[in-house]
Design a protein around this motif. Structure first.
Motif, PDB file in Angstrom:
ATOM      1  N   HIS A 137     -31.170   1.963 -17.690  1.00  0.00           N
ATOM      2  CA  HIS A 137     -29.986   2.751 -18.016  1.00  0.00           C
ATOM      3  C   HIS A 137     -30.018   3.126 -19.491  1.00  0.00           C
ATOM      4  O   HIS A 137     -29.850   2.263 -20.367  1.00  0.00           O
ATOM      5  CB  HIS A 137     -28.722   1.943 -17.695  1.00  0.00           C
ATOM      6  N   LEU A 138     -30.214   4.397 -19.753  1.00  0.00           N
ATOM      7  CA  LEU A 138     -30.324   4.863 -21.129  1.00  0.00           C
ATOM      8  C   LEU A 138     -29.031   4.661 -21.907  1.00  0.00           C
ATOM      9  O   LEU A 138     -29.057   4.426 -23.116  1.00  0.00           O
ATOM     10  CB  LEU A 138     -30.725   6.348 -21.144  1.00  0.00           C
ATOM     11  N   HIS A 139     -27.883   4.733 -21.222  1.00  0.00           N
ATOM     12  CA  HIS A 139     -26.612   4.630 -21.930  1.00  0.00           C
ATOM     13  C   HIS A 139     -26.389   3.253 -22.563  1.00  0.00           C
ATOM     14  O   HIS A 139     -25.457   3.074 -23.343  1.00  0.00           O
ATOM     15  CB  HIS A 139     -25.443   4.967 -20.996  1.00  0.00           C
ATOM     16  N   GLN A 140     -27.254   2.288 -22.240  1.00  0.00           N
ATOM     17  CA  GLN A 140     -27.135   0.973 -22.868  1.00  0.00           C
ATOM     18  C   GLN A 140     -27.677   0.968 -24.296  1.00  0.00           C
ATOM     19  O   GLN A 140     -27.370   0.059 -25.068  1.00  0.00           O
ATOM     20  CB  GLN A 140     -27.871  -0.072 -22.036  1.00  0.00           C
ATOM     21  N   THR A 141     -28.484   1.985 -24.623  1.00  0.00           N
ATOM     22  CA  THR A 141     -29.078   2.017 -25.962  1.00  0.00           C
ATOM     23  C   THR A 141     -28.923   3.357 -26.667  1.00  0.00           C
ATOM     24  O   THR A 141     -29.293   3.494 -27.834  1.00  0.00           O
ATOM     25  CB  THR A 141     -30.588   1.698 -25.891  1.00  0.00           C
ATOM     26  N   TRP A 142     -28.385   4.378 -25.962  1.00  0.00           N
ATOM     27  CA  TRP A 142     -28.314   5.724 -26.527  1.00  0.00           C
ATOM     28  C   TRP A 142     -27.088   6.433 -25.961  1.00  0.00           C
ATOM     29  O   TRP A 142     -26.730   6.202 -24.795  1.00  0.00           O
ATOM     30  CB  TRP A 142     -29.594   6.499 -26.171  1.00  0.00           C
ATOM     31  N   PRO A 143     -26.437   7.294 -26.730  1.00  0.00           N
ATOM     32  CA  PRO A 143     -25.226   7.960 -26.227  1.00  0.00           C
ATOM     33  C   PRO A 143     -25.532   9.066 -25.225  1.00  0.00           C
ATOM     34  O   PRO A 143     -25.405  10.256 -25.509  1.00  0.00           O
ATOM     35  CB  PRO A 143     -24.573   8.503 -27.503  1.00  0.00           C
ATOM     36  N   ALA A 144     -26.006   8.679 -24.064  1.00  0.00           N
ATOM     37  CA  ALA A 144     -26.318   9.627 -22.989  1.00  0.00           C
ATOM     38  C   ALA A 144     -26.190   8.900 -21.657  1.00  0.00           C
ATOM     39  O   ALA A 144     -26.567   7.728 -21.545  1.00  0.00           O
ATOM     40  CB  ALA A 144     -27.731  10.181 -23.148  1.00  0.00           C
TER      41      ALA A 144
END
Length: 206
Positions: A137-144
């Motif tokens: 899950h990209l949203h765990q490390t980046w605002p997306a």
């Protein structure tokens, strides 16, 4: 390869990109603008890439297989969508070229799709490759907001790769951490970004 974003990320992880392949020549034109690796137009679903990849010295193959068969916007037709053949095509290409590592990326629904998992199970049973897979899950490390299924298949002589989950930032990142003010957007640019009614319905579908 598409425009080459996966290869760009892999280079930052220590890989070396030696060839980019795609069935869409326009995508490869974009890829050539961000990376100097040679490009070849071909289809993973047939033998058009066997020769060029066989002549290249490489030990791995990475591919984003077609997401439409498993995505909400693609109506989730799975194996009934002819684009689903990109998955067995990549596996076959990796095996025939004796790749030590096959890396595959797709939408998160692919990780729970019975047909996808059946193809992977059949491939590993026939070849002895090891499989490690997970949804990141990209949203765990980046605002997306972006979740993607990743699968790493490794040759028997390498063994199974231990899976390392992505770290989770706390607090979670916000768009404001990346862009401190809204950028100007013209009317034509805004029109291209807006979702049409069909897209809105598909995003709301269960």
């Amino acid at each position: 390869s598409g425009i080459g974003c996966l290869g760009f990320g892999l280079e930052h992880a220590g890989f070396q990109v030696v060839q980019r392949c795609d069935s869409n020549a326009r995508m490869l034109e974009l890829a050539s603008q961000i990376h100097s690796a040679p490009t070849t137009v071909g289809d993973v679903c047939n033998d058009s890439l066997l020769t060029v990849l066989g002549e290249t010295s490489f030990g791995s193959i990475a591919a984003g297989v077609a997401c439409q068969p498993n995505s909400r916007l693609g109506d989730r037709r799975q194996e009934c969508d002819p684009r689903s053949l990109t998955l067995p095509g990549v596996l076959r290409l990796g095996f025939l070229n004796r790749c030590g590592i096959i890396i595959i990326e797709c939408v998160d629904a692919a990780g729970t799709c019975p047909w996808v998992q059946g193809v992977l199970k059949a491939f590993t049973a026939l070849t002895g490759y090891h499989i490690a897979q997970e949804t990141l899950h990209l949203h765990q490390t980046w605002p997306a907001r972006r979740s993607r299924w990743w699968c790493i298949l490794t040759h028997p002589c390498i063994g199974k790769v231990p899976w390392e989950p992505m770290p989770t930032c706390s607090p979670l990142p916000l768009v404001a951490n990346l862009i401190d003010q809204f950028l100007p957007c013209s009317a034509p640019e805004l029109a291209m970004l807006e979702l049409d009614l069909y897209e809105l319905r598909r995003f709301d579908a269960v």
